[in-house]
Design a protein around this motif. Structure first.
Motif, PDB file in Angstrom:
ATOM      1  N   UNK A 101      32.465  48.813  33.644  1.00 55.11           N
ATOM      2  CA  UNK A 101      32.125  47.393  33.790  1.00 55.11           C
ATOM      3  C   UNK A 101      33.343  46.607  34.257  1.00 55.11           C
ATOM      4  N   UNK A 102      34.503  46.928  33.701  1.00 50.52           N
ATOM      5  CA  UNK A 102      35.724  46.233  34.114  1.00 50.52           C
ATOM      6  C   UNK A 102      35.976  46.415  35.610  1.00 50.52           C
ATOM      7  N   UNK A 103      35.731  47.615  36.107  1.00 54.70           N
ATOM      8  CA  UNK A 103      35.908  47.869  37.539  1.00 54.70           C
ATOM      9  C   UNK A 103      34.976  46.991  38.368  1.00 54.70           C
ATOM     10  N   UNK A 104      33.733  46.841  37.923  1.00 60.79           N
ATOM     11  CA  UNK A 104      32.775  46.002  38.642  1.00 60.79           C
ATOM     12  C   UNK A 104      33.194  44.542  38.632  1.00 60.79           C
ATOM     13  N   UNK A 105      33.655  44.077  37.481  1.00 65.96           N
ATOM     14  CA  UNK A 105      34.092  42.685  37.373  1.00 65.96           C
ATOM     15  C   UNK A 105      35.336  42.437  38.223  1.00 65.96           C
ATOM     16  N   UNK A 106      36.227  43.409  38.251  1.00 70.62           N
ATOM     17  CA  UNK A 106      37.432  43.260  39.063  1.00 70.62           C
ATOM     18  C   UNK A 106      37.099  43.247  40.552  1.00 70.62           C
ATOM     19  N   UNK A 107      36.138  44.037  40.935  1.00 64.62           N
ATOM     20  CA  UNK A 107      35.723  44.061  42.341  1.00 64.62           C
ATOM     21  C   UNK A 107      35.184  42.681  42.746  1.00 64.62           C
ATOM     22  N   UNK A 108      34.391  42.079  41.876  1.00 64.37           N
ATOM     23  CA  UNK A 108      33.833  40.757  42.161  1.00 64.37           C
ATOM     24  C   UNK A 108      34.925  39.686  42.119  1.00 64.37           C
ATOM     25  N   UNK A 109      36.001  39.961  41.394  1.00 69.71           N
ATOM     26  CA  UNK A 109      37.086  38.979  41.227  1.00 69.71           C
ATOM     27  C   UNK A 109      38.161  39.093  42.297  1.00 69.71           C
ATOM     28  N   UNK A 110      37.941  39.889  43.322  1.00 68.00           N
ATOM     29  CA  UNK A 110      38.948  40.086  44.371  1.00 68.00           C
ATOM     30  C   UNK A 110      39.430  38.741  44.911  1.00 68.00           C
ATOM     31  N   UNK A 111      40.736  38.568  44.947  1.00 66.85           N
ATOM     32  CA  UNK A 111      41.310  37.320  45.436  1.00 66.85           C
ATOM     33  C   UNK A 111      41.577  36.304  44.349  1.00 66.85           C
ATOM     34  N   UNK A 112      41.093  36.554  43.136  1.00 70.34           N
ATOM     35  CA  UNK A 112      41.320  35.667  42.001  1.00 70.34           C
ATOM     36  C   UNK A 112      42.311  36.294  41.028  1.00 70.34           C
ATOM     37  N   UNK A 113      43.016  35.457  40.301  1.00 73.97           N
ATOM     38  CA  UNK A 113      43.808  35.966  39.188  1.00 73.97           C
ATOM     39  C   UNK A 113      42.875  36.356  38.052  1.00 73.97           C
ATOM     40  N   UNK A 114      43.253  37.376  37.279  1.00 78.48           N
ATOM     41  CA  UNK A 114      42.394  37.837  36.186  1.00 78.48           C
ATOM     42  C   UNK A 114      43.202  38.000  34.900  1.00 78.48           C
ATOM     43  N   UNK A 115      42.746  37.316  33.856  1.00 76.90           N
ATOM     44  CA  UNK A 115      43.271  37.503  32.506  1.00 76.90           C
ATOM     45  C   UNK A 115      42.249  38.278  31.682  1.00 76.90           C
ATOM     46  N   UNK A 116      42.683  39.372  31.062  1.00 81.41           N
ATOM     47  CA  UNK A 116      41.827  40.091  30.109  1.00 81.41           C
ATOM     48  C   UNK A 116      42.087  39.465  28.745  1.00 81.41           C
ATOM     49  N   UNK A 138      34.573  31.298  41.872  1.00 79.83           N
ATOM     50  CA  UNK A 138      35.341  31.383  43.110  1.00 79.83           C
ATOM     51  C   UNK A 138      34.859  30.339  44.117  1.00 79.83           C
ATOM     52  N   UNK A 139      33.547  30.221  44.266  1.00 80.58           N
ATOM     53  CA  UNK A 139      32.993  29.297  45.252  1.00 80.58           C
ATOM     54  C   UNK A 139      33.323  27.847  44.904  1.00 80.58           C
ATOM     55  N   UNK A 140      33.546  27.573  43.629  1.00 78.50           N
ATOM     56  CA  UNK A 140      33.872  26.216  43.194  1.00 78.50           C
ATOM     57  C   UNK A 140      35.376  25.939  43.231  1.00 78.50           C
ATOM     58  N   UNK A 141      36.164  26.949  43.577  1.00 76.47           N
ATOM     59  CA  UNK A 141      37.586  26.734  43.789  1.00 76.47           C
ATOM     60  C   UNK A 141      38.511  27.123  42.660  1.00 76.47           C
ATOM     61  N   UNK A 142      38.000  27.794  41.621  1.00 80.28           N
ATOM     62  CA  UNK A 142      38.868  28.229  40.527  1.00 80.28           C
ATOM     63  C   UNK A 142      39.894  29.236  41.048  1.00 80.28           C
ATOM     64  N   UNK A 143      41.082  29.189  40.489  1.00 77.93           N
ATOM     65  CA  UNK A 143      42.140  30.117  40.916  1.00 77.93           C
ATOM     66  C   UNK A 143      42.062  31.474  40.209  1.00 77.93           C
ATOM     67  N   UNK A 144      41.371  31.497  39.078  1.00 74.14           N
ATOM     68  CA  UNK A 144      41.297  32.748  38.339  1.00 74.14           C
ATOM     69  C   UNK A 144      40.148  32.754  37.357  1.00 74.14           C
ATOM     70  N   UNK A 145      39.940  33.910  36.742  1.00 76.12           N
ATOM     71  CA  UNK A 145      38.880  34.087  35.751  1.00 76.12           C
ATOM     72  C   UNK A 145      39.435  34.822  34.536  1.00 76.12           C
ATOM     73  N   UNK A 146      38.719  34.696  33.434  1.00 79.97           N
ATOM     74  CA  UNK A 146      39.138  35.274  32.159  1.00 79.97           C
ATOM     75  C   UNK A 146      37.952  36.000  31.558  1.00 79.97           C
ATOM     76  N   UNK A 147      38.106  37.281  31.268  1.00 80.01           N
ATOM     77  CA  UNK A 147      37.007  38.027  30.645  1.00 80.01           C
ATOM     78  C   UNK A 147      37.533  39.240  29.887  1.00 80.01           C
ATOM     79  N   UNK A 148      36.639  39.879  29.149  1.00 78.30           N
ATOM     80  CA  UNK A 148      36.960  41.111  28.438  1.00 78.30           C
ATOM     81  C   UNK A 148      35.680  41.852  28.121  1.00 78.30           C
ATOM     82  N   UNK A 149      35.704  43.179  28.285  1.00 79.86           N
ATOM     83  CA  UNK A 149      34.499  43.991  28.059  1.00 79.86           C
ATOM     84  C   UNK A 149      34.869  45.262  27.310  1.00 79.86           C
TER      85      UNK A 149
END
Length: 242
Positions: free
Chosen positions: A105-120, A83-94
């Motif tokens: 864990x997904x809830x924690x990752x989503x909380x940290x990803x607030x404001x970013x697009x997320x692909x599972x 996020x700090x480097x300017x990416x528009x989204x993140x991609x992860x799976x747990x």
């Protein structure tokens, strides 16, 4: 209109992919291992030069998707960095040890990803109950699932992908990925109902070195995996009718 996401693991491929009409970039390191978290330098440079959204892979190692508390901590820090480097989204799976989505864990990752697009990502293809997995991902607030329909490739999994599309009912996007090319993408789109596809479109190109040293005679130093413009162009032509 079909959106084409191209996954890359080097800066050269960024320019090739977007010139060929990629609608989004999945930025990784080590595509040979299925894609790992890219370096901060690659993220920063890709974001700087990208004309399309850049989604950063958040995967601390290769192998399964059952992560330790230390690895989860790494993932949280990597999301913050992306996020700090300017990416528009993140991609992860747990996943948990029972081969289902690890909701905590997904809830924690989503909380940290607030404001970013997320692909599972294709961790969902390792789940024993895909219906419950899709519900969990939707409930968490992810915008997209990348899947091969629990098969080795999206063509073989197209019927399951269609079930996932129907289940999601527009609440998120189901994106087909794995083994997609210009020959099979039309059938995958028709029979699955997806509106996004994912591929690397890679080829091996020879090293640009003029002189190869003794060290350079090792096979791994003689060629580089990069996005191939022809592969992306042919796929774009194949999806144009849709």
């Amino acid at each position: 209109m079909i959106n084409v996401e191209v996954c890359i693991d080097n800066i050269e491929s960024l320019f090739t992919a977007q010139k060929s009409g990629a609608g989004r970039i999945e930025l990784c390191s080590s595509l040979a291992l299925g894609g790992l978290t890219p370096s901060s330098g690659l993220i920063e440079l890709a974001v700087k030069h990208a004309s399309v959204p850049v989604y950063t892979m958040i995967r601390p190692r290769d192998g399964d998707f059952l992560y330790s508390s230390f690895e989860v901590e790494m993932m949280l820090k990597e999301i913050h960095s992306a996020r700090s480097l300017g990416a528009q989204g993140v991609v992860f799976g747990v996943l948990n040890e029972d081969a289902q989505i690890d909701k905590d864990i997904l809830k924690s990752l989503m909380r940290e990803s607030a404001g970013l697009g997320v692909t599972f990502h294709r961790a969902i293809d390792c789940c024993r109950d895909v219906h419950s997995a899709v519900e969990a991902v939707m409930s968490a607030g992810c915008e997209r699932i990348l899947t091969s329909g629990l098969a080795d490739n999206a063509y073989d999994g197209r019927a399951v992908i269609n079930q996932m599309v129907k289940q999601s009912a527009g609440r998120l996007s189901v994106m087909a990925g794995a083994g997609i090319n210009s020959d099979n993408v039309g059938m995958i789109i028709k029979e699955s109902g997806i509106c996004e596809v994912h591929l690397s479109g890679k080829k091996l190109r020879a090293s640009h070195m003029k002189k190869i040293t003794a060290c350079g005679k090792l096979p791994e130093f003689l060629s580089i995996n990069v996005t191939d413009a022809d592969n992306i162009d042919m796929l774009k032509s194949a999806v144009n009718p849709f």
